[in-house]
Design a protein around this motif. Structure first.
Motif, PDB file in Angstrom:
ATOM      1  N   LEU A 171       0.836  -1.202   0.000  1.00 25.40           N
ATOM      2  CA  LEU A 171       0.000   0.000   0.000  1.00 25.40           C
ATOM      3  C   LEU A 171       0.868   1.249   0.000  1.00 25.40           C
ATOM      4  CD1 LEU A 171      -2.696  -1.066   2.629  1.00 25.40           C
ATOM      5  CD2 LEU A 171      -2.820  -1.242   0.128  1.00 25.40           C
ATOM      6  N   HIS A 172       0.607   2.142  -0.937  1.00 29.93           N
ATOM      7  CA  HIS A 172       1.372   3.386  -1.053  1.00 29.93           C
ATOM      8  C   HIS A 172       0.746   4.496  -0.213  1.00 29.93           C
ATOM      9  CE1 HIS A 172      -1.543   5.669  -3.522  1.00 29.93           C
ATOM     10  NE2 HIS A 172      -1.869   4.493  -4.033  1.00 29.93           N
ATOM     11  N   GLY A 173       1.436   5.623  -0.121  1.00 27.82           N
ATOM     12  CA  GLY A 173       0.939   6.777   0.616  1.00 27.82           C
ATOM     13  C   GLY A 173       0.611   7.929  -0.315  1.00 27.82           C
ATOM     14  N   ALA A 174       0.066   9.007   0.235  1.00 26.62           N
ATOM     15  CA  ALA A 174      -0.229  10.219  -0.532  1.00 26.62           C
ATOM     16  C   ALA A 174       1.062  11.018  -0.714  1.00 26.62           C
ATOM     17  CB  ALA A 174      -1.272  11.058   0.207  1.00 26.62           C
ATOM     18  N   PRO A 175       1.211  11.688  -1.866  1.00 25.20           N
ATOM     19  CA  PRO A 175       0.312  11.785  -3.020  1.00 25.20           C
ATOM     20  C   PRO A 175       0.779  10.904  -4.193  1.00 25.20           C
ATOM     21  CG  PRO A 175       1.893  13.561  -3.127  1.00 25.20           C
ATOM     22  CD  PRO A 175       2.313  12.673  -1.970  1.00 25.20           C
ATOM     23  N   THR A 176       1.352   9.728  -3.918  1.00 26.90           N
ATOM     24  CA  THR A 176       1.996   8.939  -4.956  1.00 26.90           C
ATOM     25  C   THR A 176       1.070   7.842  -5.475  1.00 26.90           C
ATOM     26  OG1 THR A 176       3.097   7.506  -3.325  1.00 26.90           O
ATOM     27  CG2 THR A 176       4.262   9.498  -4.009  1.00 26.90           C
ATOM     28  N   GLN A 177       1.636   6.727  -5.877  1.00 24.67           N
ATOM     29  CA  GLN A 177       0.855   5.637  -6.453  1.00 24.67           C
ATOM     30  C   GLN A 177       1.660   4.343  -6.377  1.00 24.67           C
ATOM     31  OE1 GLN A 177       1.070   5.609 -10.945  1.00 24.67           O
ATOM     32  NE2 GLN A 177       1.291   7.810 -10.656  1.00 24.67           N
ATOM     33  N   SER A 178       1.039   3.240  -6.757  1.00 23.55           N
ATOM     34  CA  SER A 178       1.675   1.927  -6.650  1.00 23.55           C
ATOM     35  C   SER A 178       2.868   1.772  -7.574  1.00 23.55           C
ATOM     36  CB  SER A 178       0.660   0.824  -6.954  1.00 23.55           C
ATOM     37  OG  SER A 178       0.202   0.896  -8.301  1.00 23.55           O
ATOM     38  N   TYR A 179       3.034   2.678  -8.523  1.00 23.57           N
ATOM     39  CA  TYR A 179       4.189   2.633  -9.420  1.00 23.57           C
ATOM     40  C   TYR A 179       5.495   2.625  -8.636  1.00 23.57           C
ATOM     41  CZ  TYR A 179       7.319   4.063 -13.247  1.00 23.57           C
ATOM     42  OH  TYR A 179       8.332   4.127 -14.164  1.00 23.57           O
ATOM     43  N   SER A 180       5.496   3.210  -7.458  1.00 20.69           N
ATOM     44  CA  SER A 180       6.719   3.269  -6.658  1.00 20.69           C
ATOM     45  C   SER A 180       7.206   1.871  -6.267  1.00 20.69           C
ATOM     46  CB  SER A 180       6.494   4.110  -5.394  1.00 20.69           C
ATOM     47  OG  SER A 180       5.527   3.511  -4.545  1.00 20.69           O
ATOM     48  N   TYR A 181       6.316   0.873  -6.294  1.00 21.51           N
ATOM     49  CA  TYR A 181       6.679  -0.485  -5.901  1.00 21.51           C
ATOM     50  C   TYR A 181       7.057  -1.376  -7.088  1.00 21.51           C
ATOM     51  CZ  TYR A 181       4.746   0.206  -1.160  1.00 21.51           C
ATOM     52  OH  TYR A 181       4.501   0.644   0.115  1.00 21.51           O
ATOM     53  N   ARG A 182       7.146  -0.827  -8.295  1.00 19.67           N
ATOM     54  CA  ARG A 182       7.277  -1.650  -9.498  1.00 19.67           C
ATOM     55  C   ARG A 182       8.463  -2.602  -9.445  1.00 19.67           C
ATOM     56  NH1 ARG A 182       8.880   3.280  -9.756  1.00 19.67           N
ATOM     57  NH2 ARG A 182      10.838   3.908 -10.750  1.00 19.67           N
ATOM     58  N   VAL A 183       9.619  -2.119  -8.987  1.00 18.87           N
ATOM     59  CA  VAL A 183      10.809  -2.961  -8.931  1.00 18.87           C
ATOM     60  C   VAL A 183      10.689  -3.972  -7.797  1.00 18.87           C
ATOM     61  CG1 VAL A 183      13.309  -3.010  -8.704  1.00 18.87           C
ATOM     62  CG2 VAL A 183      12.216  -1.112  -9.891  1.00 18.87           C
ATOM     63  N   VAL A 184      10.193  -3.526  -6.649  1.00 23.47           N
ATOM     64  CA  VAL A 184      10.069  -4.404  -5.492  1.00 23.47           C
ATOM     65  C   VAL A 184       9.147  -5.579  -5.796  1.00 23.47           C
ATOM     66  CG1 VAL A 184       9.277  -4.570  -3.100  1.00 23.47           C
ATOM     67  CG2 VAL A 184      10.570  -2.567  -3.848  1.00 23.47           C
ATOM     68  N   ILE A 185       7.975  -5.327  -6.391  1.00 28.09           N
ATOM     69  CA  ILE A 185       7.042  -6.435  -6.629  1.00 28.09           C
ATOM     70  C   ILE A 185       7.559  -7.365  -7.724  1.00 28.09           C
ATOM     71  CG2 ILE A 185       5.056  -5.120  -5.803  1.00 28.09           C
ATOM     72  CD1 ILE A 185       4.158  -4.794  -8.708  1.00 28.09           C
ATOM     73  N   GLU A 186       8.310  -6.832  -8.671  1.00 25.13           N
ATOM     74  CA  GLU A 186       8.892  -7.702  -9.692  1.00 25.13           C
ATOM     75  C   GLU A 186       9.867  -8.685  -9.045  1.00 25.13           C
ATOM     76  OE1 GLU A 186      11.219  -7.420 -13.991  1.00 25.13           O
ATOM     77  OE2 GLU A 186      11.249  -5.690 -12.631  1.00 25.13           O
ATOM     78  N   LYS A 187      10.754  -8.170  -8.192  1.00 20.33           N
ATOM     79  CA  LYS A 187      11.759  -9.010  -7.544  1.00 20.33           C
ATOM     80  C   LYS A 187      11.117  -9.975  -6.553  1.00 20.33           C
ATOM     81  CE  LYS A 187      15.110  -7.004  -9.720  1.00 20.33           C
ATOM     82  NZ  LYS A 187      15.769  -7.739 -10.841  1.00 20.33           N
ATOM     83  N   MET A 188      10.116  -9.524  -5.818  1.00 19.83           N
ATOM     84  CA  MET A 188       9.465 -10.400  -4.843  1.00 19.83           C
ATOM     85  C   MET A 188       8.652 -11.479  -5.554  1.00 19.83           C
ATOM     86  SD  MET A 188      10.612  -9.406  -1.976  1.00 19.83           S
ATOM     87  CE  MET A 188       9.609 -10.383  -0.854  1.00 19.83           C
ATOM     88  N   GLY A 189       8.078 -11.162  -6.710  1.00 15.45           N
ATOM     89  CA  GLY A 189       7.397 -12.175  -7.498  1.00 15.45           C
ATOM     90  C   GLY A 189       8.361 -13.246  -7.962  1.00 15.45           C
ATOM     91  N   GLU A 190       9.537 -12.828  -8.407  1.00 12.02           N
ATOM     92  CA  GLU A 190      10.560 -13.774  -8.839  1.00 12.02           C
ATOM     93  C   GLU A 190      11.055 -14.639  -7.683  1.00 12.02           C
ATOM     94  OE1 GLU A 190      13.505 -11.239 -10.507  1.00 12.02           O
ATOM     95  OE2 GLU A 190      12.386 -10.856 -12.369  1.00 12.02           O
ATOM     96  N   ALA A 191      10.939 -14.112  -6.455  1.00 11.18           N
ATOM     97  CA  ALA A 191      11.409 -14.841  -5.279  1.00 11.18           C
ATOM     98  C   ALA A 191      10.363 -15.802  -4.727  1.00 11.18           C
ATOM     99  CB  ALA A 191      11.824 -13.845  -4.196  1.00 11.18           C
ATOM    100  N   GLY A 192       9.221 -15.928  -5.403  1.00  9.70           N
ATOM    101  CA  GLY A 192       8.229 -16.914  -4.985  1.00  9.70           C
ATOM    102  C   GLY A 192       7.067 -16.383  -4.189  1.00  9.70           C
ATOM    103  N   TYR A 193       6.801 -15.091  -4.259  1.00 10.24           N
ATOM    104  CA  TYR A 193       5.662 -14.491  -3.587  1.00 10.24           C
ATOM    105  C   TYR A 193       4.627 -14.029  -4.610  1.00 10.24           C
ATOM    106  CZ  TYR A 193       8.610 -14.376   0.583  1.00 10.24           C
ATOM    107  OH  TYR A 193       9.410 -14.732   1.644  1.00 10.24           O
ATOM    108  N   HIS A 194       3.366 -14.019  -4.198  1.00 10.00           N
ATOM    109  CA  HIS A 194       2.299 -13.460  -5.022  1.00 10.00           C
ATOM    110  C   HIS A 194       2.041 -12.043  -4.522  1.00 10.00           C
ATOM    111  CE1 HIS A 194      -2.099 -13.702  -6.625  1.00 10.00           C
ATOM    112  NE2 HIS A 194      -1.287 -13.105  -7.486  1.00 10.00           N
ATOM    113  N   CYS A 195       2.276 -11.053  -5.355  1.00 12.72           N
ATOM    114  CA  CYS A 195       2.262  -9.653  -4.924  1.00 12.72           C
ATOM    115  C   CYS A 195       1.135  -8.859  -5.565  1.00 12.72           C
ATOM    116  CB  CYS A 195       3.591  -8.986  -5.285  1.00 12.72           C
ATOM    117  SG  CYS A 195       5.039  -9.805  -4.599  1.00 12.72           S
TER     118      CYS A 195
END
Length: 372
Positions: free
Chosen positions: A121-145
């Motif tokens: 979950l992101h904060g104001a005034p941004t968006q989930s785009y800030s997590y793009r690299v993190v969720i890609e890497k965590m997905g590769e590590a075996g998590y559903h993000c």
């Protein structure tokens, strides 16, 4: 505004020719110094930006941008600008209808991922785009993000105030809509929750307090955790009559907020994504304005501090804190953890600022993998 935005774009593009060095990863670059021939003029203009609207030009990229002329290819045409950037920033994303609203949700990893599910979950005034690299890497590590844009933010639906969404009772309304989204995504078992940032980021924490049985582990990135947390000037200005209406319609508000909280300047492509929702419509600005004005910020931080004390909160929690945060001091994380040291511990992220997931996502991934 569009002309000024194009000037900013030209500045960042040209800065790549005179970099002093690269930031720790490929998504950010250090801001280059003004040339010696324009240093005096830059200094003079910097002095003239002080005042209640200084947030418009108080970061390095903005101060340099106003010194550059627009090129013919960047003539400040708003429609042209939106057309050029409208397809950016959709990585891993799709729309999910939950209740009355449509959410833009980024998703990585397999549905049956062996390591479990993480919601970011992101904060104001941004968006989930800030997590793009993190969720890609965590997905590769075996998590559903999953990383959704909150209602009113990013690419999610942006209901106008008083029309279908209660910003007056924002916390309760956001909790209800988040419950609907989690149900739509089929998240039944306890999951890992990651929160970051102001206002809607805080609502993620108060949701966790109300639903501790649904949270397997909690990771808190930089955000207000105690009543002593300072409020960034952009939020202070939005709570003022007239000034708030002006501030919330600044199309470059989000990208400047990201830059203002760290030592880095956004890459042009990333700045475009943060800018796009505010260029496309006035609705995100008014949604942000209303949620900022209606949020009981001091009372919200007090409840967060009180809710996570020893004896009330027993879910394993890590505060992963960017130590170069220009909005919040590291003591915010340390004081928060002291009240429940057996359950909450702090992981300091050197070199990262207010949005660690944007500044140095590799360090966030490393911290998450170690904690999980």
């Amino acid at each position: 505004m569009a002309a000024f935005s194009y000037a900013f774009a030209a500045n960042v593009a040209s800065s790549s020719l005179c970099l002093n060095g690269y930031a720790p990863h490929r998504y950010r670059v250090f801001n280059c110094r003004a040339s010696s021939s324009s240093s005096e003029e830059s200094s003079a203009k910097s002095e003239n930006t002080k005042g209640i609207f200084s947030f418009v030009t108080d970061n390095p990229s903005s101060r340099n941008a106003i010194q550059l002329e627009n090129t013919p290819a960047q003539d400040g045409n708003l429609g042209q600008m939106i057309t050029e950037i409208e397809d950016k920033g959709r990585e891993f994303g799709s729309y999910k209808r939950a209740g009355e609203f449509s959410w833009f949700v980024r998703e990585t990893g397999a549905l049956d991922a062996k390591n479990g599910t993480i919601v970011f979950l992101h904060g104001a005034p941004t968006q989930s785009y800030s997590y793009r690299v993190v969720i890609e890497k965590m997905g590769e590590a075996g998590y559903h993000c999953y990383a959704p844009d909150w209602i009113g933010y990013g690419f999610s639906e942006r209901p106008q105030p008083k029309y279908g969404f209660s910003y007056t009772a924002a916390e309760e309304a956001y909790h209800e809509e988040l419950d609907k989204l989690l149900n739509r995504l089929g998240i039944d078992a306890p999951f890992f929750l990651v929160t970051q940032g102001f206002i809607v980021g805080s609502y993620g924490l108060t949701w966790a307090l109300k639903n501790s049985d649904r949270v397997a582990k909690l990771i808190v990135l930089n955000g207000p955790l105690t009543p002593s947390a300072p409020l960034p000037s952009v939020f202070q200005q939005m709570r003022l009559p007239f000034i708030g209406e002006f501030t919330c319609q600044n199309a470059m508000l989000a990208e400047r907020f990201v830059e203002g909280g760290s030592t880095y300047v956004l890459d042009l492509n990333d700045a475009d994504v943060y800018r796009l929702p505010y260029l496309d419509s006035s609705d995100p600005g008014f949604a942000l304005l209303e949620s900022t004005r209606k949020a009981p910020l001091n009372e919200l931080s007090a409840r967060i501090e009180a809710g996570f004390v020893s004896g009330r909160w027993n879910v394993p929690t890590m505060v992963a804190w960017g130590v170069t945060d220009k909005y919040l001091p590291t003591s915010e994380a340390e004081n928060f953890a002291k009240r429940n040291s057996e359950v909450i511990h702090v992981q300091l992220l050197e070199g990262a600022g207010h949005l660690p997931q944007e500044d140095w996502p590799e360090k966030v991934v490393e911290a998450l993998l170690k904690f999980f």
